[in-house]
Design an enzyme around this catalytic site. Sequence first.
Site, PDB file in Angstrom:
ATOM      1  CB  SER A  73      -0.763  -0.220   1.196  1.00  0.00           C
ATOM      2  OG  SER A  73      -1.564   1.129   1.114  1.00  0.00           O
ATOM      3  CG  ASP A 108      -6.153  -3.471  -3.169  1.00  0.00           C
ATOM      4  OD1 ASP A 108      -6.517  -2.453  -3.811  1.00  0.00           O
ATOM      5  OD2 ASP A 108      -4.965  -3.304  -3.119  1.00  0.00           O
ATOM      6  CG  HIS A 157      -5.276  -2.441   0.512  1.00  0.00           C
ATOM      7  ND1 HIS A 157      -4.825  -2.331  -0.806  1.00  0.00           N
ATOM      8  CD2 HIS A 157      -5.451  -1.711   0.930  1.00  0.00           C
ATOM      9  CE1 HIS A 157      -3.552  -1.216  -0.644  1.00  0.00           C
ATOM     10  NE2 HIS A 157      -3.790  -1.169   0.429  1.00  0.00           N
TER      11      HIS A 157
END
Length: 314
Positions: free
Chosen positions: A110, A258, A280
Amino acid sequence: MKTRFASALIAAAAAVTCALPSGQAHAAGYTQTKYPIVLVHGLFGWDSIGGTVDYWHKIPAALRADGADVHVTQVSAANSTEVRGEQLLQQVKQILAITGAKKVNLVGHSHGGPTVRYVAGVAPELVASVTSVGGVNRGSDFADALRGVLPSGSPITGAVAGLVDSTLVNLIQTLSGNGELPRNSEAALDSLTTAGSLKFNQKFPAGIPTTACGEGAYVVQGVRYYSWGGNKQLTNLLDISDGALALTGAFFNGKANDGLVSTCSMNLGKVIRTDYKMNHLDEVNQIFGLVHLFETNPVEVYRQQANRLKNAGL
C-alpha cells in the site's frame, strides 16, 4: 453418478490444497535470499501489536522457515511518503549494521510501496530490490474522492485530520509501542492522491510505467523493481472487512481495483500479477488469514517472490 461426485470432491480438495500455504512443498533454502528482506507496512499499519497481532499475518515466519532473514519495520502509521521514507532509511541502515549485509530487499504494501521507493531513490546503493504489493504508485481514486470532500487547508479538513491523528493513529502507534512517531493524516492523504503521487513520481520515477497500465524499467541504478496485487473486493464471506472494501472500491468507476488501489496504479517495474483474487487486506493475509479459498494463498505469493529474488542473486 458416484464417480462424478467423487471426481468433483477430489477436484475441490485439490483446489483448496493449492490455495493453502505450501511450506512443505519446496526444498530447504527456498526463500533464502542473499540480502535481508525488509517489510514495510501501509497507511494505518503497524509491525506487531502485543506480539500477537501482526500486520504481515504469518508472512515473516513462513519466509524465515525456509531461510530468509526477515525484518519487520515500523514507520508512521500516517504521514507523508517522504517522512515515512526517512524513517525507513534510518531503519535500513540499522539493519545493515546489525546483519553486516551490504543491501536489503525492500517489500512495501500500500503506502509502503512509495515509501520503499523513496529509500531506493535516495540511497540506491543500499537497496538490492523493491517489491511493491498493492502499492499506491499512481495515486488512489478513493484518496482523490476524500480530498474532494476534504479540501486542503479547510478548517473542517484540519479538524478531521486532527481527530484521526489523536484517536486512530495514536491508538495504533501506542499499542504497537511506537507512540513517539510523528503523525499527520492530512500529509498522508496528500501523498496518496493522484496529484500527490504525480509530484512524488517526478522526483522518484524509477520503475514507474511510461504507459497508462504498462510495466516500468526493471532495473534502475542497480535496483530491481517488482510489483503485484489483487483485483477483487469481496473474497471471503467470513471477513468483516470485505464489505467496507466493496464500498470504497465503488469509487473507482469500473476500474479493476483491490478496494483501495486500482491495478494500473499498482504497476511498478516487472509486474508479476495484479489479477490475484485478493483485496487490499488479503495482500497481507488479513484479516487473520480469511482470504479467497480458490486463489494462491498470499503467504505463498511472498514465498514465491523471495525465491524469485534468490534466483536473481538478490
